[in-house]
Design a protein around this motif. Structure first.
Motif, PDB file in Angstrom:
ATOM      1  N   VAL A 125      55.797  34.891  49.040  1.00 35.30           N
ATOM      2  CA  VAL A 125      55.343  34.747  47.590  1.00 35.30           C
ATOM      3  C   VAL A 125      54.554  36.085  47.369  1.00 35.30           C
ATOM      4  N   SER A 126      54.383  36.579  46.088  1.00 34.69           N
ATOM      5  CA  SER A 126      53.719  37.674  45.693  1.00 34.69           C
ATOM      6  C   SER A 126      52.489  37.045  44.737  1.00 34.69           C
ATOM      7  N   ASN A 127      51.058  37.394  45.161  1.00 36.85           N
ATOM      8  CA  ASN A 127      49.927  36.945  44.556  1.00 36.85           C
ATOM      9  C   ASN A 127      48.854  38.091  44.447  1.00 36.85           C
ATOM     10  N   PRO A 128      49.384  38.774  43.474  1.00 34.46           N
ATOM     11  CA  PRO A 128      48.436  40.142  43.275  1.00 34.46           C
ATOM     12  C   PRO A 128      47.018  39.965  42.993  1.00 34.46           C
ATOM     13  N   GLU A 129      46.022  40.718  43.481  1.00 30.00           N
ATOM     14  CA  GLU A 129      44.705  40.500  43.124  1.00 30.00           C
ATOM     15  C   GLU A 129      44.500  41.342  42.071  1.00 30.00           C
ATOM     16  N   PHE A 130      43.405  40.917  41.245  1.00 26.49           N
ATOM     17  CA  PHE A 130      42.653  41.778  39.889  1.00 26.49           C
ATOM     18  C   PHE A 130      41.323  41.818  40.263  1.00 26.49           C
ATOM     19  N   LEU A 131      40.753  42.239  41.157  1.00 26.01           N
ATOM     20  CA  LEU A 131      39.511  42.356  41.610  1.00 26.01           C
ATOM     21  C   LEU A 131      38.864  43.701  40.971  1.00 26.01           C
ATOM     22  N   ARG A 132      37.830  43.767  40.366  1.00 25.78           N
ATOM     23  CA  ARG A 132      37.006  44.850  40.002  1.00 25.78           C
ATOM     24  C   ARG A 132      35.889  45.094  41.270  1.00 25.78           C
ATOM     25  N   GLU A 133      35.921  46.166  41.704  1.00 24.23           N
ATOM     26  CA  GLU A 133      35.038  46.632  42.626  1.00 24.23           C
ATOM     27  C   GLU A 133      33.552  46.680  42.074  1.00 24.23           C
ATOM     28  N   GLY A 134      32.622  45.689  42.607  1.00 25.49           N
ATOM     29  CA  GLY A 134      31.299  45.719  42.020  1.00 25.49           C
ATOM     30  C   GLY A 134      31.187  44.419  41.517  1.00 25.49           C
ATOM     31  N   ALA A 135      32.228  43.811  41.004  1.00 24.85           N
ATOM     32  CA  ALA A 135      32.187  42.305  40.471  1.00 24.85           C
ATOM     33  C   ALA A 135      33.211  41.490  41.197  1.00 24.85           C
ATOM     34  N   ALA A 136      33.563  41.792  42.428  1.00 21.60           N
ATOM     35  CA  ALA A 136      34.713  41.056  42.966  1.00 21.60           C
ATOM     36  C   ALA A 136      34.643  39.667  43.240  1.00 21.60           C
ATOM     37  N   ILE A 137      33.395  39.168  43.459  1.00 19.09           N
ATOM     38  CA  ILE A 137      33.302  37.708  43.923  1.00 19.09           C
ATOM     39  C   ILE A 137      33.398  37.086  42.611  1.00 19.09           C
ATOM     40  N   GLU A 138      32.728  37.277  41.368  1.00 20.76           N
ATOM     41  CA  GLU A 138      32.935  36.778  40.297  1.00 20.76           C
ATOM     42  C   GLU A 138      34.452  36.705  39.875  1.00 20.76           C
ATOM     43  N   ASP A 139      35.126  37.900  39.908  1.00 23.23           N
ATOM     44  CA  ASP A 139      36.620  37.849  39.526  1.00 23.23           C
ATOM     45  C   ASP A 139      37.379  36.882  40.524  1.00 23.23           C
ATOM     46  N   PHE A 140      36.952  36.709  41.855  1.00 22.55           N
ATOM     47  CA  PHE A 140      37.835  35.789  42.402  1.00 22.55           C
ATOM     48  C   PHE A 140      37.540  34.463  42.235  1.00 22.55           C
ATOM     49  N   MET A 141      36.159  34.065  41.950  1.00 23.92           N
ATOM     50  CA  MET A 141      35.728  32.925  41.713  1.00 23.92           C
ATOM     51  C   MET A 141      36.024  32.348  40.448  1.00 23.92           C
ATOM     52  N   ARG A 142      36.219  33.059  39.224  1.00 25.05           N
ATOM     53  CA  ARG A 142      36.158  32.847  38.002  1.00 25.05           C
ATOM     54  C   ARG A 142      37.223  33.781  37.249  1.00 25.05           C
ATOM     55  N   PRO A 143      38.445  33.725  37.763  1.00 25.24           N
ATOM     56  CA  PRO A 143      39.472  34.903  37.345  1.00 25.24           C
ATOM     57  C   PRO A 143      39.943  34.422  36.091  1.00 25.24           C
ATOM     58  N   ASP A 144      40.412  35.237  35.247  1.00 25.20           N
ATOM     59  CA  ASP A 144      40.882  35.169  33.886  1.00 25.20           C
ATOM     60  C   ASP A 144      42.205  34.383  34.145  1.00 25.20           C
ATOM     61  N   ARG A 145      42.891  34.682  35.396  1.00 22.15           N
ATOM     62  CA  ARG A 145      44.142  33.985  35.670  1.00 22.15           C
ATOM     63  C   ARG A 145      44.559  34.181  37.032  1.00 22.15           C
ATOM     64  N   VAL A 146      45.597  33.465  37.621  1.00 19.44           N
ATOM     65  CA  VAL A 146      45.969  33.629  39.037  1.00 19.44           C
ATOM     66  C   VAL A 146      47.617  33.616  38.816  1.00 19.44           C
ATOM     67  N   VAL A 147      48.326  34.924  39.103  1.00 18.96           N
ATOM     68  CA  VAL A 147      49.709  34.887  39.238  1.00 18.96           C
ATOM     69  C   VAL A 147      50.162  34.812  40.392  1.00 18.96           C
ATOM     70  N   VAL A 148      51.370  33.972  40.607  1.00 23.75           N
ATOM     71  CA  VAL A 148      51.983  33.775  41.786  1.00 23.75           C
ATOM     72  C   VAL A 148      53.518  33.946  41.659  1.00 23.75           C
ATOM     73  N   GLY A 149      54.140  34.579  42.273  1.00 24.93           N
ATOM     74  CA  GLY A 149      55.469  34.894  42.168  1.00 24.93           C
ATOM     75  C   GLY A 149      56.176  34.155  43.486  1.00 24.93           C
ATOM     76  N   ALA A 150      56.783  32.951  42.855  1.00 25.34           N
ATOM     77  CA  ALA A 150      57.363  32.076  44.040  1.00 25.34           C
ATOM     78  C   ALA A 150      58.631  31.310  43.246  1.00 25.34           C
ATOM     79  N   THR A 151      59.443  30.837  44.087  1.00 26.43           N
ATOM     80  CA  THR A 151      60.723  30.243  43.702  1.00 26.43           C
ATOM     81  C   THR A 151      60.739  28.842  43.940  1.00 26.43           C
ATOM     82  N   THR A 152      60.455  28.319  45.128  1.00 28.83           N
ATOM     83  CA  THR A 152      60.599  27.198  45.447  1.00 28.83           C
ATOM     84  C   THR A 152      59.278  26.202  45.054  1.00 28.83           C
ATOM     85  N   GLU A 153      59.474  25.010  44.898  1.00 27.41           N
ATOM     86  CA  GLU A 153      58.513  24.166  44.478  1.00 27.41           C
ATOM     87  C   GLU A 153      57.448  23.708  45.553  1.00 27.41           C
TER      88      GLU A 153
END
Length: 436
Positions: free
Chosen positions: A147-175
């Protein structure tokens, strides 16, 4: 959920720690025994606000462990995240996937039962397919999905970005894989975080496209700033005027000496190389790369010009060395281009950074590193602000002026007001604003 994270660099350590904060049982794995021993004792090898406290808290709670034993962690995991480095490859700018592929092989040898293998590292389109191939070749009987699950973390604000992200993108094919990933990120449903499922290729490209777009915004406003200087406009007024347009937005429209860090330079290069190899070269990205590289070097010329056309024999004080505040990351920082140019031009450089000096000393020979902002300014002929740390935003200008040999400031982050600086008796140069 039981999670193994391979790699305890910036992405791996932040991701693993935040997953443990969600309540999952996480083991972070690294081959560096010294680093693992330090992490077990709460010693975090990177500076990221809030990270050390979370590590200590979750280790104590038993949700977070660190180990060099990949076999045990992978064999028990519901999901294994690959979070190793993908530096720019020498010669062609493409991402070096050596560590990703090595991790894939090690993981394959230790899989037990159905496991979701997640690429968290930033990788070019098609990498997931290659990882899948490596695992199948290494362990034909393995039950897994990549599966692909890219990170969108800003250094200096990474905890907030992970805990309250704008979105989570997941590249997967099976249920089945989607269900596992949905369970991992279920705690974010409290904030109604969009969980976006795509193909693997789309998820991989989303990461690069997002970073390239943000890099383009930075480069655009930097070029607008140059135009403002020629026509008497104020770049901050222009940025506000266009940023209030909902189609544009105000973020990443602050002018400066060029972007740096571990992501934008590396990812724009890799995206362009991928696009060129695919026969669809992204010329706009290529231009952004070239403009940004030139801009960082041009900043040294701006300093020299403000100092009367020569810095030979002058002492230049530099405040801020990291590519941005709230990090100790020196990678691709504008300071690495600006300071050597000033030294080559005959200047003596004194410098201070709240967190980056340990790493800076490895990359900036010939610089005198100081204890604080004010000791850096003693007997300086000019002050250059490269990074906008909070502690540089409210310097006592009377004290600054008394310490310096001549009151000259080149503010590459536009921290101060030109009119106020003139009132304090400074020769003041900033980016994209009338000097007043």
């Amino acid at each position: 959920m039981r999670i193994a994270v391979v790699g305890t660099g910036y992405v791996g350590l932040v991701s693993g720690t935040c997953f443990s904060e969600f309540g999952h049982d996480v083991v972070c794995i690294d081959t560096d025994a010294q680093k693992i021993d330090g992490l077990k004792n709460g010693k975090v090898p990177i500076f990221e606000p809030g990270l050390e406290d979370l590590v200590i808290k979750n280790v104590k709670a038993g949700h977070l462990k660190f180990d060099t034993n990949l076999k045990e962690a992978v064999s028990k995991a519901d999901a294994v995240f690959i979070a190793v480095g993908t530096p720019s490859r020498r010669g062609d700018g493409q991402a070096d996937l050596t560590y990703v592929y090595a991790a894939a092989k090690d993981i394959a040898e230790n899989l037990s039962g159905y496991t979701v293998v997640v690429n968290k590292s930033t990788v070019p389109v098609g990498t997931g397919g290659k990882v899948d191939e490596i695992i199948r070749e290494t362990n034909p009987n393995a039950q897994f999905e990549v599966v692909s699950n890219p990170e969108f973390l800003r250094e200096g604000a990474a905890i907030e970005d992970f805990m309250r992200p704008d979105r989570v993108v997941v590249g997967a094919t099976t249920e089945q894989a989607k269900d596992v990933m949905a369970a991992i990120y279920r705690p974010l449903s409290l904030f109604q975080t969009p969980l976006v499922f795509t193909s693997r290729e789309s998820a991989e490209l989303t990461k690069y496209a997002g970073n390239a777009f943000l890099a383009m915004k930075i480069t655009f406003i930097n070029e607008i700033a140059d135009l403002c200087e020629q026509v008497g406009a104020n770049v901050h007024d222009v940025a506000k005027g266009i940023g209030l347009d909902g189609r544009i937005g105000g973020k990443f429209l602050h002018p400066g000496p060029g972007f740096g860090g571990s992501c934008f330079p590396k990812d724009t290069r890799a995206l362009f190389e991928t696009s060129a190899a695919a026969g669809a070269p992204l010329r706009i990205v290529e231009t952004v790369i070239n403009i940004n590289e030139k801009r960082k070097k041009d900043m040294a010329e701006r300093v020299i010009k403000t100092c009367g056309g020569s810095v030979s024999g002058l002492t230049i004080a530099v405040l801020g060395l990291t590519f941005k505040p709230n990090t100790d990351d020196m990678r691709e920082s504008p300071s690495l281009d600006i300071i050597p140019e000033l030294i080559s031009a005959g200047a003596t450089v004194k410098a201070y950074d709240p967190e980056g000096m340990v790493e800076a000393k490895e990359h900036l020979p010939g610089v005198e590193f100081c204890e604080n902002s004010y000791t850096t300014l003693e007997s300086a002929d000019a002050l250059v602000i490269i990074t906008e740390w909070n502690e540089f935003r409210a310097l006592n200008m009377d004290k600054v002026k008394s310490l310096m040999k001549t009151p000259v400031m080149i503010d590459l982050r536009n921290i101060y007001d030109p009119t106020e600086m003139k009132g304090h008796g400074f020769t003041y140069e900033s980016i994209g604003r009338p000097s007043k």
